[in-house]
Design a protein around this motif. Structure first.
Motif, short mmCIF file in Angstrom:
data_model
loop_
_atom_site.label_atom_id
_atom_site.label_comp_id
_atom_site.label_asym_id
_atom_site.label_seq_id
_atom_site.Cartn_x
_atom_site.Cartn_y
_atom_site.Cartn_z
N PHE A 1 0.82 -1.20 0.00
CA PHE A 1 0.00 0.00 0.00
C PHE A 1 0.85 1.26 0.00
N ALA B 1 0.85 0.50 5.14
CA ALA B 1 -0.10 -0.26 5.97
C ALA B 1 0.58 -1.26 6.89
N PHE C 1 1.45 -3.36 10.26
CA PHE C 1 0.74 -3.76 11.48
C PHE C 1 1.57 -3.19 12.62
N ARG C 2 1.13 -2.07 13.16
CA ARG C 2 1.97 -1.29 14.07
C ARG C 2 2.26 -1.96 15.40
N HIS C 3 1.42 -2.89 15.78
CA HIS C 3 1.63 -3.54 17.07
C HIS C 3 2.52 -4.78 16.94
N TYR D 1 3.30 -12.72 9.06
CA TYR D 1 1.83 -12.74 9.17
C TYR D 1 1.14 -13.67 8.16
N ALA E 1 7.01 1.82 13.93
CA ALA E 1 7.20 3.23 14.30
C ALA E 1 8.67 3.60 14.40
N ARG F 1 6.85 -8.45 3.49
CA ARG F 1 5.61 -9.04 3.97
C ARG F 1 4.79 -9.58 2.80
N ASP G 1 -6.42 2.80 10.12
CA ASP G 1 -5.99 2.66 8.73
C ASP G 1 -6.65 1.43 8.11
N ASN H 1 -6.29 0.35 5.27
CA ASN H 1 -5.32 -0.38 4.44
C ASN H 1 -4.71 -1.55 5.21
N ALA H 2 -4.53 -1.38 6.52
CA ALA H 2 -3.94 -2.47 7.30
C ALA H 2 -4.86 -3.69 7.25
N ALA I 1 -4.54 -5.16 3.87
CA ALA I 1 -3.28 -5.89 3.80
C ALA I 1 -3.45 -7.28 4.42
N SER J 1 -6.42 -9.98 14.91
CA SER J 1 -4.98 -9.76 14.83
C SER J 1 -4.59 -8.34 14.46
N VAL J 2 -5.47 -7.62 13.79
CA VAL J 2 -5.09 -6.30 13.30
C VAL J 2 -5.91 -5.18 13.96
N PRO K 1 -5.91 -5.24 18.39
CA PRO K 1 -4.70 -4.71 19.05
C PRO K 1 -4.54 -3.20 18.88
N ARG L 1 4.30 1.90 21.80
CA ARG L 1 4.77 0.94 20.80
C ARG L 1 4.10 1.19 19.45
N LEU L 2 2.81 1.60 19.51
CA LEU L 2 2.06 1.80 18.26
C LEU L 2 2.53 3.03 17.51
N SER L 3 2.82 4.11 18.24
CA SER L 3 3.09 5.36 17.51
C SER L 3 4.46 5.95 17.78
N LEU L 4 5.04 5.64 18.91
CA LEU L 4 6.33 6.19 19.32
C LEU L 4 6.42 7.71 19.23
#
Lengths: 342, 280
Positions: free
Chosen positions: A80, A84, A86-88, A97, A131, A145, B172, B174-175, B178, B192-193, B196, B277-280
């Motif tokens: 994308f 996109a 997976f931030r976690h 994944y 991040a 990925r 998002d 898009n995630a 994806a 899973s997406v 979390p 952790r997600l955004s820092l």
């Protein structure tokens, strides 16, 4: 794997839709879908990826009709524009994944992830979070990925869009090398014609949801099927209502060719641009190399004649079949002057 | 900070306001609960005075008396349960509000905020009418923990929904695409997406709902029916105060305050750890 679109239509209202698109993306090619914003490039990519279903038409991957197949069963790698991530999840978990979803054995997943991270040169970043990555690194993670699942087709939406110039250039070369190595049929979307010409071995030019022309970059550059393609794929200027490439204009002595007056000369490193005023009152410009200019210099205010170079490039022909391959348009529009050998 | 007011005067104003509105009242109740009396001398200086009963054991015996302990325990487990149940339904409702379009969606949006707007004692009256002795649906929940639970679910629902909804809106998509293109189905993608990414917001909603439930009085005081078994901490404090048992009322308040703060702090720490952790 080749991708074949047959009369595919998807409407969204005013823009971003595609209309009656028929085209073939050859197996193993690196194809760029090119066009201005709102032309429907991303929609076309999402249609192939199954993230959008068409209102009409068929989409085939090899001989497999995937028109209404859920994206999860298409086995397509999709990258994308915003990556996109997976931030976690860590980089390694992101890459793993698709394999985890497929319930592959743990050891196999670990091996494959290591292999992919090696391929995209992110082995040292395995336990980082998205991040903590730069744009270019995130793009490579997204690629790893997508590639981990050994996709039939790799789809990249504006892969260089959000990166700064230097990273763009690096990534461009790198994607080309990667494609040479793994040979997966790759389709990328871009609005930048230089990028498309440099990276891709095949182009599809979209405008307002329709395919203007498709074919190899040189083919499209030299034999544009429409004025739009000519103007979109490189520099252009108009003489007597005919659009052509400014480097196809040759300066001849006064009395020959179309009379014109030099109004401005700009030097852009290796390139010289000569702005001219035509007898009709129109303005146009000529593109020369420094060497060409030095061999036959002109000055501002000088009266010259211009003519069209004995073209390797045919001017815009009539609109033909979208692949454009069948057509080497005879100079139907070469009304400017008789081509003369310099 | 440091804009219009400048850092120094801005933070001075903030501290003064916070002290007046939050810190001084809390200090006062804490002092009262621990048996400390505070008065000012002729110079306007605060003088701390420990009374004869002002030792920790006095406080401890005040909060561990069987009715105090029962009330505090009841408040805590009810509030935790309510926050947990609404965390689940909050996500479900937020998903429907954000992802689906249907007739009457605007109306539903309003209905969710109703518990915010309704005076809680009115909600209490409604529940007594609906689930009381003359219940039109023949369900009598007066004096039962179920009655308390229903009332608390009602008043805390908006917190759970509204904490999650904006985060879900900004997620998002898009995630998720994806995830689907990588072979995951709808449930897998959600678990899973989506989930979390929502976790910090769910925890925030959980904390808000818990805090609201612990402090709730109006909507549950009637349906509690005056029974000892359904007397929550807030109810007990009211009863003790009415019986002029000020020190015990304050002691129970302090215990409730400390337990709630500990819980909210741990939720906050967990949530910000995930968020970082997600955004820092």
């Amino acid at each position: 794997m080749s991708i074949s679109l047959e009369k595919v239509t998807k409407r969204f209202g005013v823009t971003f839709g595609v209309e009656d698109v028929t085209t073939l993306i050859p197996s193993g090619s690196l194809t760029a879908i090119l066009g201005p914003s709102g032309a429907g490039k991303s929609t076309l990519l999402r249609l192939i990826g199954g993230l959008v279903t068409p209102d009409a038409g068929r989409i085939l991957i090899d001989d497999d009709d995937v028109t209404f197949l859920d994206p999860r069963h298409r086995n397509i790698g999709f990258c994308f524009q915003n990556y996109a991530p997976f931030r976690h999840m860590t980089v390694a978990k992101n890459v793993a994944y698709g394999l985890k979803v497929r319930h592959r054995p743990r050891a196999e997943i670990a091996d494959r992830v290591a292999e992919m991270l090696e391929l995209v040169r992110l082995s040292d970043f395995a336990s980082r979070y998205p991040a903590q990555l730069s744009g270019g690194e995130m793009q490579r993670m997204a690629l790893a990925r997508a590639l981990a699942i050994a996709p039939r087709v790799l789809l990249l939406d504006e892969p260089f869009g959000a990166l700064d110039a230097q990273v763009r250039a690096e990534l461009r070369t790198w994607i080309k090398e990667l494609h040479d190595r793994i040979h997966v049929t790759t389709v990328l979307v871009t609005h930048d014609q230089n990028e498309a010409m440099e990276v891709a071995d095949s182009l599809i030019v979209l405008n307002e949801g329709r395919v203007e022309q498709a074919g190899s970059p040189t083919d499209l550059y030299d034999h544009p099927a429409s004025e739009f393609v000519l103007q979109f794929l490189g520099p252009s200027t108009t003489i007597d209502g005919v659009a052509l490439r400014p480097h196809d204009l040759v300066i001849v002595p006064t009395g020959e060719g179309t009379p014109a007056t030099v109004t401005e000369i700009s030097t852009l490193g290796f390139e010289i641009r000569i702005a001219i005023l035509l007898g009709s009152g129109e303005t146009a410009w000529i593109q020369q190399s420094r060497a060409e200019f030095d061999a036959q210099p002109v000055t501002i205010g000088q009266s010259i004649g211009i003519t069209r170079r004995d073209a390797t490039v045919s001017p815009v022909g009539t609109r033909l079949d979208p692949r454009g391959a069948a057509d080497r348009a005879p100079d139907s529009a070469a009304a400017l002057t008789q081509p003369t050998t310099p | 900070m440091g804009g219009a007011l400048g850092v120094a005067s801005g933070s001075a104003l903030l501290m003064s306001y916070l002290s007046l509105i939050v810190l001084i009242p809390i200090a006062a109740i804490a002092a009262r609960g621990l048996g400390v009396t505070v008065h000012t001398n002729g110079w306007g200086m605060a003088v701390w005075h420990w009374s004869a009963s002002s030792d920790f054991s006095g406080f401890w015996s005040n909060v561990t008396q069987s009715d105090s302990a029962h009330a505090i325990w009841l408040s805590l487990w009810l509030s935790l349960s309510v926050a947990a149940v609404n965390a689940v339904f909050g996500v479900v409702i937020a998903m429907v509000l954000v992802r689906d379009s249907f007739a009457g969606k605007r109306l539903l949006e309003g209905v969710i905020d109703l518990p915010f707007a309704l005076p809680t004692i009115v909600a209490g009256v409604v529940f007594v009418y609906l689930y009381g002795g003359s219940s039109p649906v023949h369900v009598n929940l007066i004096g039962t923990w179920m009655g308390l639970l229903v009332a608390l679910l009602f008043v805390t629902l908006p917190f759970s929904v509204r904490a999650v909804q904006p985060v879900l809106e900004s997620l998002d998509s898009n995630a998720e695409d994806a995830s689907r293109s990588l072979g995951a189905g709808g449930f897998r993608t959600f678990a899973s997406v989506v989930l979390p990414s929502l976790l910090p917001a769910i925890l925030t909603g959980f904390g808000l709902a818990f805090a609201r439930a612990v402090g709730e009085f109006g909507s549950i005081t009637l349906i509690a029916g005056g029974q000892q078994t359904t007397t929550t901490a807030s109810n007990l404090i009211f009863n003790l105060f009415a019986g002029q048992n000020y020190t015990r009322a304050a002691a129970v308040s302090v215990a409730l305050l400390v337990l709630s703060l500990l819980l909210l702090a741990s939720i906050g720490v967990t949530s910000s750890r995930i968020q970082r952790r997600l955004s820092l």
